[in-house]
Design an enzyme around this catalytic site. Structure first.
Site, short mmCIF file in Angstrom:
data_model
loop_
_atom_site.label_atom_id
_atom_site.label_comp_id
_atom_site.label_asym_id
_atom_site.label_seq_id
_atom_site.Cartn_x
_atom_site.Cartn_y
_atom_site.Cartn_z
NE ARG A 225 -132.91 -53.34 25.74
CZ ARG A 225 -132.52 -53.71 27.48
NH1 ARG A 225 -131.74 -53.07 28.39
NH2 ARG A 225 -133.60 -53.77 29.10
CG ASP B 146 -128.82 -50.30 29.03
OD1 ASP B 146 -128.13 -49.08 29.43
OD2 ASP B 146 -129.39 -49.62 28.52
NE ARG C 181 -120.77 -42.79 29.46
CZ ARG C 181 -120.96 -41.52 30.59
NH1 ARG C 181 -121.98 -41.94 30.88
NH2 ARG C 181 -120.14 -40.55 30.73
#
Length: 268
Positions: A208, A59, A57
């Site tokens: 990230r 972002d 999923r």
């Protein structure tokens, strides 16, 4: 009522994350799932029951080169011409920012998310004193000089199975923070820095957040050993900033019988 026999397909897609608010359908934002469902409905018509699921999923702003999804389609239409089916999807996706470049028929109990045992990402950094008008939506511009050797030393401290609370965003809904980080490697090619990452699964913003701390090491803010201190401290506030989404790419999904990149290769 006529029963329509269905075929589950594994599809490999690439998409420009700058055009989407992530993968999953939302009420008030344009997503990759919505784009795929819209194209599928144009092909399947009243028979459409896409039942989409994705290996990951992503972002808002995150890109993909080889994201694997599954969908259920009318079997007879698929068998008539698999190549034509893919071309038809891409015709309807031509202005959407997403493209299908691999399709494989799979069993009806296959699941793109739950059957995936390894996910792979790349993070791209443009390391130059001035930014780039060509890559400002495809890579993170870091103007300070990066040290690739120190970044790889730092990476070595967190490869393996660990509690990744330090690199887990506050909105993460995972039941547990343990993950197995299988690959974390930094490569340099001129002004380009590419960080290869692979794990069984990832926590929310995990990649990230890790990249942000690797960059802190690379510019000399921290010594490489501090990466282990961060990991063991289990304190998100102690780590560096979250790297921007537009440098991140979903690059492969691995399954017992195939990978996303292998399916793409089969289509020529």
């Amino acid at each position: 009522m006529i029963h329509v026999q269905r075929q589950r397909l594994a599809m490999v897609i690439e998409f420009d994350g700058s055009k989407f608010h992530g993968w999953q359908r939302q009420d008030n934002a344009y997503t990759v799932q919505e784009a795929m469902e819209t194209a599928m409905f144009k092909i399947e018509g009243s028979d459409a029951e896409p039942c989409f699921a994705a290996a990951g999923r992503t972002d808002t702003g995150v890109h993909a080169t080889h994201m694997l999804i599954h969908a259920d389609v009318v079997k007879s239409r698929w068998l008539d011409s698999p190549h034509a089916y893919m071309k038809g999807l891409n015709f309807h996706l031509r202005d959407a920012g997403v493209l299908v470049h691999g399709i494989k028929a799979v069993s009806n109990d296959f699941h793109a998310r739950f059957d995936c045992f390894e996910r792979r990402y790349q993070y791209k950094i443009w390391n130059r004193s001035v930014s780039s008008v060509l890559y400002n939506k495809q890579a993170w511009w870091v103007f300070q000089t990066l040290d690739v050797e120190k970044m790889n030393q730092a990476a070595s401290f967190i490869v393996g199975k660990h509690d990744f609370t330090t690199f887990r965003a506050s909105g993460c809904q995972a039941n547990a923070p343990e993950r197995e980080l299988k690959v974390l490697q930094v490569k340099q090619d001129g002004h380009w820095f590419t960080i290869d990452v692979a794990a069984d699964a990832f926590l929310y913003h995990m990649v990230r957040n890790i990249v942000g701390s690797l960059v802190a090491v690379g510019i000399g803010r921290w010594q490489p050993e501090y990466m282990q201190t961060l990991l063991l401290g289990k304190n998100r506030c102690a780590a560096a900033q979250t790297a921007p989404a537009h440098g991140l790419y979903f690059t492969d999904a691995l399954y017992p019988a195939f990978s996303a990149q292998e399916i793409s290769g089969l289509m020529g």
